[in-house]
Scaffold this active site. Structure first.
Site, mmCIF file in Angstrom:
data_model
loop_
_atom_site.group_PDB
_atom_site.id
_atom_site.type_symbol
_atom_site.label_atom_id
_atom_site.label_comp_id
_atom_site.label_asym_id
_atom_site.label_seq_id
_atom_site.Cartn_x
_atom_site.Cartn_y
_atom_site.Cartn_z
ATOM 1 N N SER A 1 -0.730 1.728 -4.840
ATOM 2 C CA SER A 1 -2.070 1.493 -3.952
ATOM 3 C C SER A 1 -2.788 0.010 -4.154
ATOM 4 C CB SER A 1 -2.919 2.520 -4.386
ATOM 5 O OG SER A 1 -1.716 4.503 -4.298
ATOM 6 N N LEU B 1 0.884 -1.141 -0.768
ATOM 7 C CA LEU B 1 -0.229 -0.015 0.053
ATOM 8 C C LEU B 1 1.000 1.268 0.223
ATOM 9 C CD1 LEU B 1 -2.264 -1.048 2.818
ATOM 10 C CD2 LEU B 1 -2.648 -0.705 0.705
ATOM 11 N N ASP B 2 0.213 2.498 -0.560
ATOM 12 C CA ASP B 2 1.081 3.559 -1.132
ATOM 13 C C ASP B 2 1.079 3.944 0.901
ATOM 14 O OD1 ASP B 2 1.980 3.809 -3.141
ATOM 15 O OD2 ASP B 2 -0.319 5.521 -3.512
ATOM 16 N N ARG B 3 2.200 4.984 1.161
ATOM 17 C CA ARG B 3 2.604 5.166 2.247
ATOM 18 C C ARG B 3 1.274 6.118 2.779
ATOM 19 N NH1 ARG B 3 4.014 10.191 4.649
ATOM 20 N NH2 ARG B 3 4.641 11.655 2.467
#
Length: 587
Positions: free
Chosen positions: A471, A289-291
């Protein structure tokens, strides 16, 4: 036959029988190879025999040279038999002898016997052979204890700590001095800083302190740079474990926390928080997942489970459901976007819809509309970098607070319909300029957000420092392919970008020198509040500035991984507050 009588302890002998056996094996291999070669190419028997004789002579010559080389080293008559036996491994092979300790980098003209008995010329530095990295190494309690957390203003913060950046000499550095390399590629600090660091022994070459920056780098040189490390704060929301059954660990990842160490983040990552606060380590990735993205995050406890889940991802047996809040009134009913996606800036993983991109498919359905924004359910049917965000931008409904794909740098229509009117280089430059003028670090944070590490489901997170660049869940190797080695740990943020941002950011204040602040210690005291003495370093430039805490809007993007479902499992989280129908945006 073996030699009769006692053999001097420690001497390296190759018996006649051993030599004969090795020679016969080599001769048999060569003959077998030539026989197959004759069958395939039809060489006549005479040419084949000549070829065999030639190879046998080469083999005999090589063995004689090796035996002569061993004879150069006199036996150590003081070595105990038990010590010699301890030098052998379980499979009967003798461990390689320990190399001589390295001279001081840039040191004098000692003559040293290097690998293979090679003598060094006067003034030549000894460079040990590169060590093979142990793929079984993982983060341990030693790494977790480097520093600790503290919570302030709703944020999880990390006390600054000392950390060693390590790297082998890159090909483009060979023949250059350390000063030249620091000036051109390690621009997070000035050359003057590195000169001071050398005097304090913080820079080592092949584990020996560097005397000055004029030392010329050679192939296989190993550099270690000790720095005072500051990590950005993340949201203080606890990391909730949804499932841990011995095979799978499922967590609800808060926004703003990277999955694994990368860029400026190490302890403020999911992997380190799980290890430090929950005692969970040796995890294998399933997806990333993106930060700035929150939601369901899966890890496998065992290699077998990792391979099983990875195959499900490849076979697209996992159903993924995300929820996001977008600008405007999203169309009612189901809407499917199948536009191909191309990565156009590998350093930051920037993507856009392009006919030359990879095939891609995402299904959308509106859940609610509050008059200004819509909550949308997203089902990515493929796994491309930033797939959901790029498709929503293309449809004209970017995520409400997406710092990249909602930016006006994409043009008046902000990339709707794929219309940008700029080249990739112009687009990237416009994004940098916009983020610089807005005095935020979103784009630079994205540059730090993990790059260049291929996914390998057969290795643990700690072994490979895998990507967290998409994402959406990705198939093996599809997320953030080919990005530059920004997160390898040996290159820090470009100082020219940092300096320009600091110059434009009026909120960043420089602390006065201790002599100047004696009469007015308030500012310095506020900056060092709750920080133990070891958290400050007199060489660290970051210790001399006071940065404002990031706001919630800067740390949270309205994209959440809501549910993951497989053939025999399903994991889900609660809807985030911003996805509820009665949610109202606040300034």
């Amino acid at each position: 036959m073996f030699q009769e009588g006692p053999t001097p302890t420690g001497a390296m002998h190759v018996s006649a029988l051993a030599r004969s056996s090795l020679f016969m094996v080599a001769q048999a291999n060569i003959k077998g190879y030539v026989t197959r070669f004759i069958c395939c190419r039809g060489f006549n028997e005479l040419r084949a025999r000549c070829f065999v004789d030639l190879q046998i002579k080469k083999t005999r010559l090589a063995m004689e040279e090796a035996e002569a080389e061993h004879a150069e080293a006199p036996p150590d008559v003081n070595t105990e038999p038990a010590a010699e036996e301890a030098g052998a491994t379980a499979n009967g092979k003798r461990k390689s002898e320990e190399p001589d300790p390295p001279e001081e980098a840039g040191g004098g003209g000692k003559r040293r016997r290097g690998a293979g008995g090679k003598k060094l010329r006067a003034g030549e530095r000894y460079i040990p052979p590169p060590q093979k990295r142990n793929p079984g190494v993982s983060f341990s309690r030693e790494h977790f204890d480097e520093t600790s957390y503290y919570f302030e203003s709703g944020l999880r913060k990390v006390y600054p700590y000392y950390f060693d950046f390590k790297t082998y000499c890159k090909g483009r550095w060979i023949g250059k001095t350390l000063r030249e390399v620091f000036r051109s590629e390690f621009r997070a600090e000035s050359v003057e800083y590195y000169e001071k660091a050398v005097k304090e022994g913080r820079i080592r070459l092949n584990e020996a302190p560097v005397k000055d920056l004029s030392v010329v780098l050679r192939n296989n040189d190993h550099m270690r740079n000790t720095v005072h490390r500051h990590e950005p704060p993340v949201v203080g929301t606890p990391l909730e474990i949804l499932m841990d059954d011995g095979e799978v660990v499922v967590v609800d990842k808060p926004a703003s926390i990277p999955v694994h160490p990368c860029g400026r983040f190490r302890h403020n990552t999911v992997i380190f928080i799980l290890g430090k606060e929950h005692g969970i380590s040796e995890l294998h990735t399933v997806h990333r997942l993106d930060r700035l993205t929150s939601g369901v995050l899966l890890f496998a406890r065992t290699l077998q489970t990792s391979k099983k889940l990875d195959q499900m991802v490849r076979d697209r047996q996992l159903e993924k459901e995300y929820v996001c809040r977008v600008e405007g009134e999203f169309p009612d009913g189901e809407l499917v976007c199948e536009e191909p996606i191309l990565v156009v800036a590998f350093k930051i993983g920037l993507c856009r819809v392009d006919p030359k991109g990879k095939e891609c498919r995402t299904a959308f359905r509106r859940l609610s509309f509050n008059g200004k924004t819509s909550v949308v359910r997203c089902a990515p049917l493929t796994g491309r970098t930033h797939q959901i965000r790029v498709h929503l931008q293309y449809l004209g409904f970017p995520i409400l607070n997406d710092p990249i794909y909602g930016s006006s740098a994409w043009g008046p229509h902000r990339g709707k319909g794929g219309v940008v009117g700029k080249s990739n280089e112009e687009l990237l430059q416009a994004l940098v300029e916009e983020h610089r003028s807005q005095e935020n670090l979103h784009l630079l944070d994205l540059m730090d957000d993990c790059a260049g590490v291929p996914k390998d489901s057969g290795k643990s997170f700690e072994e490979t420092d895998k990507l967290s660049g998409s994402s959406e869940p990705t198939k093996s190797g599809e997320s953030c392919q080919g990005r530059a080695e920004y997160c390898g740990g040996d290159e820090r943020l470009n100082s020219s970008e940092t300096a320009r941002l600091n110059a434009n950011n009026s909120s960043i204040q420089e602390l006065p020198n201790s002599a100047e602040s004696e009469g007015n210690p308030t500012q310095a005291d506020a900056a060092s509040q709750k920080l133990p003495p070891q958290s400050r370093d007199h060489l660290c430039s970051e210790c001399k500035v006071v940065r404002p805490d990031p706001t919630n809007k800067e740390l949270v993007m309205y994209l959440h991984a809501l549910r993951y479902k497989g053939p025999d499992f399903e994991y889900s989280t609660r809807l985030p507050d911003w996805a509820k129908e009665d949610w109202v945006e606040t300034d």
